[in-house]
Design a protein around this motif. Structure first.
Motif, PDB file in Angstrom:
ATOM      1  N   GLY A   1       0.807  -1.212   0.000  1.00  0.00           N
ATOM      2  CA  GLY A   1       0.000   0.000   0.000  1.00  0.00           C
ATOM      3  C   GLY A   1       0.840   1.262   0.000  1.00  0.00           C
TER       4      GLY A   1
ATOM      5  N   VAL B   1       1.422   2.182  -3.580  1.00  0.00           N
ATOM      6  CA  VAL B   1       0.251   2.803  -4.213  1.00  0.00           C
ATOM      7  C   VAL B   1       0.058   4.235  -3.723  1.00  0.00           C
ATOM      8  N   SER B   2       0.194   4.464  -2.426  1.00  0.00           N
ATOM      9  CA  SER B   2      -0.037   5.798  -1.876  1.00  0.00           C
ATOM     10  C   SER B   2       0.999   6.797  -2.387  1.00  0.00           C
TER      11      SER B   2
ATOM     12  N   SER C   1      -6.846   7.858   0.145  1.00  0.00           N
ATOM     13  CA  SER C   1      -7.261   7.009   1.267  1.00  0.00           C
ATOM     14  C   SER C   1      -8.746   7.170   1.558  1.00  0.00           C
TER      15      SER C   1
ATOM     16  N   SER D   1     -10.661   5.249  -1.151  1.00  0.00           N
ATOM     17  CA  SER D   1     -10.583   3.802  -0.921  1.00  0.00           C
ATOM     18  C   SER D   1     -11.395   3.398   0.303  1.00  0.00           C
TER      19      SER D   1
ATOM     20  N   SER E   1      -4.435  -0.575  -0.891  1.00  0.00           N
ATOM     21  CA  SER E   1      -4.015   0.742  -0.415  1.00  0.00           C
ATOM     22  C   SER E   1      -4.359   0.856   1.062  1.00  0.00           C
TER      23      SER E   1
END
Length: 343
Positions: A139, A142-143, A277, A280, A291
């Protein structure tokens, strides 16, 4: 005749002869120095000294200013703490394929293993038996990808529109500012949700949507900087020399407007991570990747029985956002001319 001849034959006194010789020597030295163009007597005046050394100071000013800013940044403890947090997140993201090979969405163990219960799964497993540590490591990739990519898109749009608006002014400025105000009248998160809902919820779609939401802030900042710079002497000199508009904007004005843009970009990365965030968490993220927001969203129903499922990715978000905010504060202290002069 006899009187005149006698007066010519009279001897000259020694004191008068000495004065006459000194006068002749001064006259000869002055006449010989005239062809050599003696230096201007006011050369060592304060204004003349500043004028003669202004070119050297201008050449050395940029280098010394950059070194001073770097020194102030490195001596800032909060900025160094932020760099430490960011370095840890970067190392976790880079080493994720080696530390946790395979798909982090795979079910690899018994569900609801608590942190420390099994040495193979340090942060435990979720309700479907997926490794929480693997999800946090992947994650992070991805972030950071979403945060940096969306910031680059927002900066590109904001700098381009703000530079043109602040440089030309007039009806161009009025037209572009109406576009900026149109985007800012809509709440940013609502606009982001609408854009992602219309398009397919993929990483590329989320990146573009966040970039489209965050560029108005940069545009207003760059416009203000360019409006303050367009009447400066170096800009007027560049126009007098016949430089093109693109050269004046990119090579003359933009470098002088970079410090506040750099500070704003660090905050934009943190905001992009929070926006991704939040999407998601609401279930509007990419379902094919892990994520931090999606991990929190999947663990919110189990907050009372398995709080670690939301605490671990939540702490990861806190550290990442805190790192960029601390770095932004350190850059502001280092690049702010007023604060740097006080030091």
């Amino acid at each position: 005749m006899s009187l005149s001849s006698s007066s010519q034959a009279l001897p000259i006194p020694p004191a008068a002869a000495h004065s006459l010789a000194a006068a002749k020597a001064a006259h000869s030295s002055t006449s010989s120095a005239e062809p050599d163009a003696a230096p201007w007597p006011n050369l060592h005046a304060p204004d003349a000294v500043r004028t003669s050394t202004s070119a050297a100071n201008a050449n050395a000013g940029s280098g010394s200013q950059g070194y001073r800013a770097l020194r102030v940044f490195l001596r800032n403890p909060t900025a160094m703490l932020g760099c430490g947090f960011l370095l840890a997140v970067l190392l976790l993201a880079v080493t994720a394929p080696w530390l946790f090979p395979g798909d982090p969405l795979d079910m690899v163990a018994q569900p609801f293993l608590w942190p420390g219960q099994d040495a193979a799964y340090l942060l435990g497993t979720d309700s479907m038996g997926r490794d929480v540590a693997a999800g946090i490591a992947h994650g992070a990739r991805v972030s950071l990808l979403v945060g940096v990519s969306a910031t680059l898109i927002g900066l590109s749009l904001g700098i381009g529109i703000g530079a043109v608006s602040g440089y030309f002014g007039g009806w161009v400025d009025d037209l572009l500012q109406r576009v900026v105000v149109l985007f800012q009248t809509i709440p940013s998160f609502i606009l982001l949700v609408v854009l992602v809902a219309i398009a397919q919820p993929a990483i590329s779609t989320i990146v573009v949507a966040i970039g489209l939401v965050t560029w108005p802030t940069v545009a207003r900042l760059v416009r203000a900087e360019f409006r303050a710079l367009r009447h400066k002497e170096f800009v007027l000199a560049a126009r007098a020399l016949g430089y093109s508009h693109s050269r004046i904007i990119l090579r003359e004005m933009l470098p002088n407007a970079l410090p506040p843009i750099i500070v704003t970009s660090s905050v934009m990365v943190a905001s992009a991570i929070l926006l991704e965030s939040a999407l998601s968490f609401m279930g509007m993220g990419d379902p094919n990747v892990v994520s931090w927001g999606s991990m929190i969203g999947m663990g919110r129903d189990l907050l009372r029985t398995a709080w670690y499922l939301t605490a671990a990715p939540g702490l990861a978000i806190v550290f990442a956002v805190l790192a960029f905010n601390l770095i932004g504060d350190g850059l502001n202290d280092a690049l702010n001319p007023r604060l740097s002069q006080e030091r």
